[in-house]
Design a protein around this motif. Structure first.
Motif, PDB file in Angstrom:
ATOM      1  N   CYS A   1      -0.049   2.833   7.148  1.00  0.00           N
ATOM      2  CA  CYS A   1      -0.426   2.451   5.787  1.00  0.00           C
ATOM      3  C   CYS A   1      -1.926   2.179   5.709  1.00  0.00           C
ATOM      4  O   CYS A   1      -2.700   2.674   6.504  1.00  0.00           O
ATOM      5  CB  CYS A   1       0.376   1.221   5.369  1.00  0.00           C
ATOM      6  SG  CYS A   1       2.150   1.438   5.605  1.00  0.00           S
TER       7      CYS A   1
ATOM      8  N   SER B   1       0.860  -1.182   0.000  1.00  0.00           N
ATOM      9  CA  SER B   1       0.000   0.000   0.000  1.00  0.00           C
ATOM     10  C   SER B   1       0.892   1.227   0.000  1.00  0.00           C
ATOM     11  O   SER B   1       2.105   1.115   0.112  1.00  0.00           O
ATOM     12  CB  SER B   1      -0.910   0.008   1.246  1.00  0.00           C
ATOM     13  OG  SER B   1      -0.423   0.840   2.261  1.00  0.00           O
TER      14      SER B   1
ATOM     15  N   VAL C   1       2.187   4.719   1.883  1.00  0.00           N
ATOM     16  CA  VAL C   1       2.425   5.082   3.277  1.00  0.00           C
ATOM     17  C   VAL C   1       1.885   6.493   3.506  1.00  0.00           C
ATOM     18  O   VAL C   1       2.188   7.411   2.743  1.00  0.00           O
ATOM     19  CB  VAL C   1       3.937   5.026   3.605  1.00  0.00           C
ATOM     20  CG1 VAL C   1       4.194   5.465   5.033  1.00  0.00           C
ATOM     21  CG2 VAL C   1       4.480   3.618   3.364  1.00  0.00           C
TER      22      VAL C   1
END
Length: 305
Positions: A54, A36, A38
């Motif tokens: 995240c 993903s 941050v």
């Protein structure tokens, strides 16, 4: 691996976290982060770990290692984690998420220890220097104080109805709090200790800092300056004595998402959609170093010197 005495890290939409030598601008470590993007980075008080907030988890990385793997993953949020930070001794971590919750995590044990329901998506959380209250700001414009001893919300404020609170910052001595919103406004309160040891808010100032969104506001360690980072590509530095504009930091080509002061307040690091992070001298109001290497927007930075 021997670490530099100054820990500087950035994260980007290019799914990497980068560590930089502050003085030379050299990137000496890159963590690939495919899961993903941050949203926020924070370094533990002892400089040993870097927390990455995240979607929907928090990962803890060893600052002194070359390993790309996290040493710990914290799961239980169900949406973007927008805020993360540590208690002063590093015993526990706090977080806030777009799932509408604020959580407390014991770093020595897995799982979430406490959870507070804010209902609306949480954009920002700060820890009061007394270490017993968390202050959160959400997408609906609510600011709430969470009493960690009583496990309840002890105070609620709505500075501007239906205007998202984007960022909160508390003065190091606990005497002032600033909230920045999506309309470029900062609301400033003096913090007073109430009769039941609860914190009370006394309105102090309303500052129209930018025409665009304020994405981060931050009080300097020396309690002298307020920095506001904005979608207008600038960071403005305000003197907290009267909130007069002292300096405008110009150089970024796109939105400035994050900023962090050095411990002495002499330097500021910023992160921008122009794919760079920059180091600024506060006395000069000038850029002294550019950190280039990310391939997409650089959205957060962390500094521990």
């Amino acid at each position: 691996m021997s670490q530099p005495s100054v820990i500087l890290a950035t994260a980007s939409y290019d799914h990497t976290i980068r560590f930089w030598e502050a003085e030379t601008g050299r990137c000496y470590r890159t963590i690939q982060y495919p899961d993903s993007h941050v949203n926020r980075l924070e370094i533990t008080p002892d400089k040993r770990y870097l927390a990455a907030a995240c979607n929907p988890h928090i990962r803890l990385f060893d600052v002194n290692s070359n390993s790309p793997q996290p040493v710990m993953t914290y799961d239980s949020h169900t949406n973007n984690v927008m805020a993360v930070g540590f208690q002063c001794d590093g015993k526990w971590m706090y977080s806030g998420s777009e799932d509408g919750t604020v959580k407390i995590w014991d770093l020595r044990a897995p799982g979430c220890q406490k959870e507070y329901e804010s209902v609306a998506a949480v954009n920002t959380v700060v820890l009061h220097p007394n270490q017993t209250e968390l202050i959160s700001g959400d997408q609906n414009g609510n600011i709430r104080v969470w009493d960690l001893r009583a496990n309840s919300c002890s105070c609620e404020l709505v500075p501007e109805v239906d205007t998202a609170v984007r960022s909160l910052t508390v003065m190091w001595d606990g005497t002032m709090v600033v909230a920045a919103n999506n309309r470029g406004t900062c609301y400033v309160w003096r913090l007073l200790r109430g009769k039941q040891t609860m914190t009370e808010f006394e309105p102090l100032h309303k500052l129209q800092a930018h025409n665009g969104h304020i994405l981060k506001c931050l009080l300097s360690p020396a309690n002298k300056y307020l920095a506001t980072a904005s979608s207008d590509k600038t960071v403005k530095i305000w003197n907290v004595d009267g909130f007069k504009l002292e300096k405008v930091l110009t150089g970024h080509q796109r939105w400035v998402w994050d900023c962090v002061f050095s411990v002495d307040g002499e330097f500021l690091v910023t992160a921008s959609s122009d794919m760079t992070a920059r180091l600024w001298s506060m006395p000069a109001g000038k850029e002294v170093k550019v950190y280039q290497g990310h391939h997409k927007a650089t959205v957060c930075c962390a500094l521990h010197d």
